[in-house]
Every structure is written in C-alpha cells, then in structure tokens.
Design a protein around this motif. Structure first.
Motif, PDB file in Angstrom:
ATOM      1  N   VAL A 128      -4.689  42.353  -6.927  1.00 40.85           N
ATOM      2  CA  VAL A 128      -5.396  41.358  -7.730  1.00 40.85           C
ATOM      3  C   VAL A 128      -5.706  40.173  -6.817  1.00 40.85           C
ATOM      4  O   VAL A 128      -4.796  39.619  -6.180  1.00 40.85           O
ATOM      5  CB  VAL A 128      -4.548  40.916  -8.938  1.00 40.85           C
ATOM      6  CG1 VAL A 128      -5.276  39.851  -9.746  1.00 40.85           C
ATOM      7  CG2 VAL A 128      -4.207  42.114  -9.813  1.00 40.85           C
ATOM      8  N   ILE A 129      -6.981  39.831  -6.727  1.00 39.90           N
ATOM      9  CA  ILE A 129      -7.393  38.747  -5.829  1.00 39.90           C
ATOM     10  C   ILE A 129      -7.741  37.522  -6.670  1.00 39.90           C
ATOM     11  O   ILE A 129      -8.725  37.530  -7.424  1.00 39.90           O
ATOM     12  CB  ILE A 129      -8.583  39.207  -4.959  1.00 39.90           C
ATOM     13  CG1 ILE A 129      -8.123  40.375  -4.063  1.00 39.90           C
ATOM     14  CG2 ILE A 129      -9.141  38.055  -4.120  1.00 39.90           C
ATOM     15  CD1 ILE A 129      -9.214  41.034  -3.275  1.00 39.90           C
ATOM     16  N   ASP A 130      -6.887  36.506  -6.560  1.00 40.58           N
ATOM     17  CA  ASP A 130      -7.090  35.305  -7.369  1.00 40.58           C
ATOM     18  C   ASP A 130      -7.941  34.262  -6.651  1.00 40.58           C
ATOM     19  O   ASP A 130      -8.426  33.322  -7.279  1.00 40.58           O
ATOM     20  CB  ASP A 130      -5.735  34.687  -7.749  1.00 40.58           C
ATOM     21  CG  ASP A 130      -4.984  35.567  -8.753  1.00 40.58           C
ATOM     22  OD1 ASP A 130      -5.638  36.100  -9.679  1.00 40.58           O
ATOM     23  OD2 ASP A 130      -3.759  35.745  -8.603  1.00 40.58           O
ATOM     24  N   ALA A 131      -8.116  34.412  -5.348  1.00 36.31           N
ATOM     25  CA  ALA A 131      -8.956  33.458  -4.607  1.00 36.31           C
ATOM     26  C   ALA A 131     -10.383  33.519  -5.148  1.00 36.31           C
ATOM     27  O   ALA A 131     -10.866  34.594  -5.508  1.00 36.31           O
ATOM     28  CB  ALA A 131      -8.939  33.810  -3.124  1.00 36.31           C
ATOM     29  N   GLU A 132     -11.049  32.361  -5.171  1.00 34.76           N
ATOM     30  CA  GLU A 132     -12.428  32.354  -5.647  1.00 34.76           C
ATOM     31  C   GLU A 132     -13.327  33.104  -4.655  1.00 34.76           C
ATOM     32  O   GLU A 132     -13.214  32.916  -3.443  1.00 34.76           O
ATOM     33  CB  GLU A 132     -12.923  30.921  -5.803  1.00 34.76           C
ATOM     34  CG  GLU A 132     -14.313  30.855  -6.432  1.00 34.76           C
ATOM     35  CD  GLU A 132     -14.834  29.423  -6.526  1.00 34.76           C
ATOM     36  OE1 GLU A 132     -14.826  28.890  -7.647  1.00 34.76           O
ATOM     37  OE2 GLU A 132     -15.242  28.855  -5.485  1.00 34.76           O
ATOM     38  N   ILE A 157     -17.795  39.574  -2.222  1.00 37.93           N
ATOM     39  CA  ILE A 157     -17.124  40.737  -2.824  1.00 37.93           C
ATOM     40  C   ILE A 157     -17.350  41.969  -1.952  1.00 37.93           C
ATOM     41  O   ILE A 157     -16.419  42.716  -1.630  1.00 37.93           O
ATOM     42  CB  ILE A 157     -17.616  40.953  -4.275  1.00 37.93           C
ATOM     43  CG1 ILE A 157     -17.030  39.858  -5.182  1.00 37.93           C
ATOM     44  CG2 ILE A 157     -17.232  42.340  -4.783  1.00 37.93           C
ATOM     45  CD1 ILE A 157     -17.476  39.932  -6.632  1.00 37.93           C
ATOM     46  N   ALA A 158     -18.602  42.155  -1.511  1.00 33.41           N
ATOM     47  CA  ALA A 158     -18.915  43.320  -0.668  1.00 33.41           C
ATOM     48  C   ALA A 158     -18.197  43.224   0.676  1.00 33.41           C
ATOM     49  O   ALA A 158     -17.679  44.225   1.190  1.00 33.41           O
ATOM     50  CB  ALA A 158     -20.425  43.427  -0.446  1.00 33.41           C
ATOM     51  N   ASN A 162     -10.446  38.390  -9.689  1.00 35.44           N
ATOM     52  CA  ASN A 162     -10.192  37.678 -10.948  1.00 35.44           C
ATOM     53  C   ASN A 162     -10.960  36.381 -11.075  1.00 35.44           C
ATOM     54  O   ASN A 162     -10.993  35.786 -12.150  1.00 35.44           O
ATOM     55  CB  ASN A 162      -8.695  37.316 -10.991  1.00 35.44           C
ATOM     56  CG  ASN A 162      -8.007  38.069 -12.084  1.00 35.44           C
ATOM     57  OD1 ASN A 162      -8.670  38.585 -12.974  1.00 35.44           O
ATOM     58  ND2 ASN A 162      -6.695  38.123 -12.035  1.00 35.44           N
ATOM     59  N   ASN A 163     -11.514  35.932  -9.958  1.00 36.77           N
ATOM     60  CA  ASN A 163     -12.040  34.568  -9.927  1.00 36.77           C
ATOM     61  C   ASN A 163     -13.394  34.575  -9.202  1.00 36.77           C
ATOM     62  O   ASN A 163     -13.498  34.159  -8.058  1.00 36.77           O
ATOM     63  CB  ASN A 163     -11.014  33.680  -9.209  1.00 36.77           C
ATOM     64  CG  ASN A 163     -11.370  32.216  -9.261  1.00 36.77           C
ATOM     65  OD1 ASN A 163     -12.408  31.827  -9.827  1.00 36.77           O
ATOM     66  ND2 ASN A 163     -10.541  31.394  -8.642  1.00 36.77           N
ATOM     67  N   TYR A 191     -18.528  32.848 -12.870  1.00 40.22           N
ATOM     68  CA  TYR A 191     -18.442  33.890 -13.906  1.00 40.22           C
ATOM     69  C   TYR A 191     -17.038  33.935 -14.491  1.00 40.22           C
ATOM     70  O   TYR A 191     -16.053  33.711 -13.772  1.00 40.22           O
ATOM     71  CB  TYR A 191     -18.788  35.270 -13.321  1.00 40.22           C
ATOM     72  CG  TYR A 191     -20.206  35.333 -12.817  1.00 40.22           C
ATOM     73  CD1 TYR A 191     -21.227  35.800 -13.628  1.00 40.22           C
ATOM     74  CD2 TYR A 191     -20.517  34.892 -11.530  1.00 40.22           C
ATOM     75  CE1 TYR A 191     -22.534  35.839 -13.172  1.00 40.22           C
ATOM     76  CE2 TYR A 191     -21.821  34.924 -11.063  1.00 40.22           C
ATOM     77  CZ  TYR A 191     -22.820  35.394 -11.890  1.00 40.22           C
ATOM     78  OH  TYR A 191     -24.108  35.418 -11.440  1.00 40.22           O
ATOM     79  N   SER A 192     -16.978  34.276 -15.766  1.00 40.63           N
ATOM     80  CA  SER A 192     -15.656  34.403 -16.392  1.00 40.63           C
ATOM     81  C   SER A 192     -15.176  35.849 -16.377  1.00 40.63           C
ATOM     82  O   SER A 192     -14.018  36.138 -16.664  1.00 40.63           O
ATOM     83  CB  SER A 192     -15.716  33.895 -17.833  1.00 40.63           C
ATOM     84  OG  SER A 192     -16.730  34.602 -18.533  1.00 40.63           O
ATOM     85  N   VAL A 193     -16.079  36.775 -16.030  1.00 39.83           N
ATOM     86  CA  VAL A 193     -15.738  38.205 -16.084  1.00 39.83           C
ATOM     87  C   VAL A 193     -15.200  38.659 -14.719  1.00 39.83           C
ATOM     88  O   VAL A 193     -15.833  38.407 -13.694  1.00 39.83           O
ATOM     89  CB  VAL A 193     -17.008  39.018 -16.457  1.00 39.83           C
ATOM     90  CG1 VAL A 193     -16.745  40.514 -16.403  1.00 39.83           C
ATOM     91  CG2 VAL A 193     -17.524  38.601 -17.836  1.00 39.83           C
ATOM     92  N   PRO A 194     -14.024  39.305 -14.689  1.00 40.22           N
ATOM     93  CA  PRO A 194     -13.520  39.822 -13.411  1.00 40.22           C
ATOM     94  C   PRO A 194     -14.254  41.088 -12.972  1.00 40.22           C
ATOM     95  O   PRO A 194     -14.868  41.769 -13.787  1.00 40.22           O
ATOM     96  CB  PRO A 194     -12.048  40.134 -13.697  1.00 40.22           C
ATOM     97  CG  PRO A 194     -11.948  40.287 -15.166  1.00 40.22           C
ATOM     98  CD  PRO A 194     -13.105  39.558 -15.805  1.00 40.22           C
ATOM     99  N   VAL A 195     -14.161  41.375 -11.663  1.00 38.08           N
ATOM    100  CA  VAL A 195     -14.830  42.552 -11.104  1.00 38.08           C
ATOM    101  C   VAL A 195     -13.771  43.514 -10.550  1.00 38.08           C
ATOM    102  O   VAL A 195     -12.959  43.123  -9.714  1.00 38.08           O
ATOM    103  CB  VAL A 195     -15.800  42.147  -9.976  1.00 38.08           C
ATOM    104  CG1 VAL A 195     -16.416  43.379  -9.313  1.00 38.08           C
ATOM    105  CG2 VAL A 195     -16.902  41.234 -10.523  1.00 38.08           C
ATOM    106  N   ALA A 196     -13.810  44.768 -11.029  1.00 40.16           N
ATOM    107  CA  ALA A 196     -12.880  45.810 -10.554  1.00 40.16           C
ATOM    108  C   ALA A 196     -13.640  46.757  -9.637  1.00 40.16           C
ATOM    109  O   ALA A 196     -14.707  47.250  -9.989  1.00 40.16           O
ATOM    110  CB  ALA A 196     -12.287  46.574 -11.735  1.00 40.16           C
ATOM    111  N   ILE A 197     -13.074  46.999  -8.444  1.00 42.45           N
ATOM    112  CA  ILE A 197     -13.723  47.860  -7.448  1.00 42.45           C
ATOM    113  C   ILE A 197     -12.683  48.800  -6.835  1.00 42.45           C
ATOM    114  O   ILE A 197     -11.540  48.405  -6.623  1.00 42.45           O
ATOM    115  CB  ILE A 197     -14.352  47.012  -6.314  1.00 42.45           C
ATOM    116  CG1 ILE A 197     -15.392  46.063  -6.889  1.00 42.45           C
ATOM    117  CG2 ILE A 197     -14.996  47.907  -5.252  1.00 42.45           C
ATOM    118  CD1 ILE A 197     -16.100  45.232  -5.842  1.00 42.45           C
TER     119      ILE A 197
END
Ligand code: MN
Length: 470
Positions: free
Chosen positions: A21-25, A32-33, A54-55, A59-65
C-alpha cells in the motif's frame, strides 16, 4: 471459496504480504506508471508485490495495479491453487462452465451518474507511456457486449482511450470477439451497447483476458473457475448485464460508422504502437460502489502484469488444445515473457514418437495463428519456465539442420514491428504475413548420463548443509 469481489482478494494479498500500500502522494499522469515500472524492474517475480496507490493527487479514488498479475504466484493466489496447478484449474473450469445468475441489485450500482453527470475525468485513469500515449488509457476494462443475432455475451479486455468526459476511443485487435457484434449492428445502422466493468471479482478479469474460443461467454468460465455462478445485475441505461460486485461500471454505446484517431499506445511488444482509425464509445452512465477502487493492468514493455495474465490465459488454451483435442502427451506450455507472452512458445512433452514435437508446433500455430513466431519443443524433464534449462536443451538436444523448420506466409504475431512494412497501419497487420520457426529440442536417441553428482550424494549434503558453514 472463490473471491466475491476485488476487495476480498486485496485483503488476502495484504494478509499474505503480497500487497504494497503506497500512501505517498503520486501523480497519475506519470508517476504511477514510473513507480510500477520500477517495481517490475527491481523485484524478482517471487517477491514482486501488487500495488495500491492510496493517495493519487487530485483524486479520492485509489488505484490498484498488479493485483492479478504482478507475478505468477499472485495469479495462482487469485485462482486459489498452487502455481503448478494453474493450467489444470483452467482445464477444469472450461469443462465445467457455470451460467451466471441475475440478481435484483448489487453494490456496483450504489452510486449512479447519468447523462450530464457523467464525468470520466473524475476517475484516476493513469497515463502509461508518457510522451507517446496521447492521454490516459483504461487497461483493465472487462468490455461486455452481446451478439445482436445470437444474444451470446462476450467479455474482453480491450484498451480504452480517455477522450472526453463521456467519450472513449476503443481499439479491438483483429480477430477479437466483439468485432462481429459491432459489424452486425453497423449493418443495420445501430450503435452497439457496451458495458465496461472495472474491478470485478478476480475470476471475471482473468477470463476477460484469457483468449477463450469465440462464442463462449467468458462469465460462464469465470463461474467454472469459482464453482458457483457470477452474480449479475442489469445495466441502468442499456440492455446488458454486469458483474454485481464490480467496483465501477461504465455504460455506453459504440457509435456506428464513426472512426477516430486512437493511439498511439505503449504496447505489449515493448514498442509504441501507432495511431489507428478506431471505434468511439459514447458514455451514458457510470455506476460504482461506495468508495470505489480503480483497477488497472500494468502493460507496456514486458514483463508486465499484462504479459503475466494474458500469457497464462493463452497457455491454458494451448495446453487444452494440444492435450485434449490433439491427444498429444504435452506436460506443460509456456509463453515466454520476453516475447510479450505471445511471440515465443515453449512446449514440454513426454513424446511417444518422433513426429509429435512437430505436430505440437503445427497444432499451436493453427490453433492460435497470432502466437509463437518461435516455438520450441522440449522433453518433459526440461522446465519451460526455466530459461537456463530451455537454453541447455536447445544447445545439446537440437540439431539445426534436422530439427529447425521454418514455415512462410503464416499469420504474423500481432503488433510485431518486425513484419510491418513502413506506412502500413499496424491495425491492418492481420493482412500481413510472417514466417515462423519451430525447433525440436527433444532428444532423438538415448543420451549419456547427465554430469551431476549422484542424487544420494546431493541429498547427504543437504542434510549436512549447515555443517559447511553456509
Ligand atoms: Mn470471447
């Protein structure tokens, strides 16, 4: 028990230390890429984690990859089998499909945006190959449509280019199963209803990328993988059904007779694919779960999540065809990730006679003409996933003059830049032919003993291992 939604699986990944889980902005249009690429470069597959950003800035939506295919281990976890059982698990699911079940409501419609309220820019859709891709791409969409004549559903993962708040470009490679749906509707001047499910239960995503035969509803195989029906709900604005527990669903229509520039896109071959004249989707509605998670597949240069999950899907289909349809004594099938899990195939078999290796290669070429520009057959004792072992077999069991065969004028491996003449759009490459090479790297006669210490000596050493100070 099968996972009922992406969240259940994320929880298991976290418990088993397979989710970072990556909390860093992070910024979605480059970072992200780049972070994901570094994770794929820095970690061996065994240690490589799935990622949850997570951040995402703005955006408020997290990205799962990487949630399904950061590694083969993670893929096996999604199927709840050991790695060695993956292909047999697929075989069993295909032999025992389970029809989906329509239910009245589902979490994927906890929130609904229709018409003017639709805004795809609210989703944290990343840019992947910055500097080449013209914008963000949806890479993990399970694109659902129906044949307007037979009513048979298809689910496929096709790339979608974000073009406006309610507009997406859609690219479907030649031969893929949604194309006839659009063609049949266009003939009547009709749009093609389309639903894009993002972050459904893992089995649905795995089937969406699995290259199942035409006419097979991927959701029935997802049910087969899970030993229970996939629950579906009716879409809000179109006559389609979608997995009830998906995180996000985009409802829309492929507009008839309209083609627009779509691409370039950093492709699975490791090269940027060019612009083509491709479909346009007008979006009518977006539904989602409360606090949705945006799922993306990491693609571009292999190794990637895309090469992992797509490759295993192809392997399962080839394994089934060679073993069951052709009755060949095939023990394993692997598409090497260096070939984007498409161009380079290794088949392991316990051959009964000298003709079977070539028959296996010809069988693979005819079953899926898009694959295996290079096809190697090895004996059962060679692990096709061990590159060293395959090199060893090629070096000492293959005789170039007798055991290499080249066939010309076969279907090219899709998007292979080596076969594209300059100026010919890559999207018409199904019209372009290519040669293919098979290599029989099995033993042709009895071999001398292998030059290793006797196994009992090695076992004794294993028992005393610590005594040596290691
Ligand atoms: Mn299909």
């Amino acid at each position: 028990m099968a996972f009922n939604d992406l969240r259940e699986f994320l929880a298991v990944l976290k418990e088993t230390n397979k989710l970072k889980v990556i909390d860093a902005e992070v910024e979605k249009d480059w970072e992200i890429a780049a972070v994901t690429r570094r994770v794929f470069q820095k970690f061996d597959p065994v240690q490589r984690p799935a990622l949850l950003f997570n951040n995402v800035k703005g955006y408020s939506v997290p990205v799962a990859i990487g949630v399904l295919g950061a590694s083969r281990e993670i893929y096996a976890l999604a199927l709840q089998v050991e790695e060695g059982q993956i292909l047999d698990k697929w075989l069993q699911a295909k032999q025992c499909p389970v029809e989906p079940e329509l239910v009245d409501d589902g979490p994927c419609q906890e929130s609904i945006s229709v018409g003017e309220k639709v805004n795809l820019f609210e989703l944290p859709i990343p840019v992947w190959t910055r500097g080449h891709d013209p914008g963000p791409y949806i890479t993990a969409g399970c694109v659902i449509s129906k044949d307007p004549e037979t009513g048979v559903r298809n689910v496929g993962t096709y790339r979608l280019q974000l073009k406006g708040p309610d507009k997406m470009g859609l690219f479907i490679a030649p031969g893929h199963h949604m194309l006839p749906h659009i063609a049949k509707n266009e003939k009547e001047g009709r749009p093609t209803p389309v639903a894009v499910a993002l972050g459904p239960e893992p089995a649905v995503s795995l089937c969406s990328v699995a290259s199942l035969p035409p006419g097979v509803d991927e959701l029935t195989i997802a049910g087969g993988l899970s030993n229970r029906p996939v629950k579906l709900v009716k879409c809000k604005t179109i006559d389609l059904e979608v997995p009830a527990t998906a995180e996000i669903v985009i409802e829309g229509e492929v507009l008839p007779e309209i083609r627009e520039a779509e691409g370039p896109f950093g492709e699975y071959t490791g090269y940027v694919g060019p612009v083509g004249n491709n479909f346009l989707v007008r979006v009518n509605c977006v539904t989602n779960r409360s606090n949705p998670i945006y799922q993306a597949f990491f693609s571009e240069m292999p190794p990637s999540e895309s090469s992992c999950i797509r490759g295993i899907g192809h392997e399962a289909s080839l394994y089934q065809h060679l073993k069951l349809n052709l009755g060949l004594p095939v023990t394993d099938v692997h598409l090497k990730e260096g070939g984007g899990s498409g161009a380079y195939l290794v088949i392991a078999m316990r051959k009964d006679n000298a003709t079977q290796p070539k028959q296996a290669v010809l069988g693979a070429w005819s079953y899926n003409p898009e694959l295996a520009k290079i096809a190697v057959v090895v004996d059962e004792d060679i692990d096709p996933r061990n590159p060293f072992a395959v090199d060893w077999a090629l070096s000492f069991r293959m005789r170039p003059y007798e055991d290499v065969f080249i066939e010309n004028n076969l279907t090219a491996v899709i998007l292979d830049p080596s076969v594209a003449a300059p100026g010919i759009p890559q999207h018409e490459k199904n019209k372009i032919l290519s040669s293919k090479m098979g290599m029989d790297a099995t033993m042709k006669h009895p071999y001398p003993p292998v030059s290793l210490p006797p196994i009992e000596d090695l076992k004794k050493v294993d028992q005393r291992w610590k005594d040596y100070g290691f």
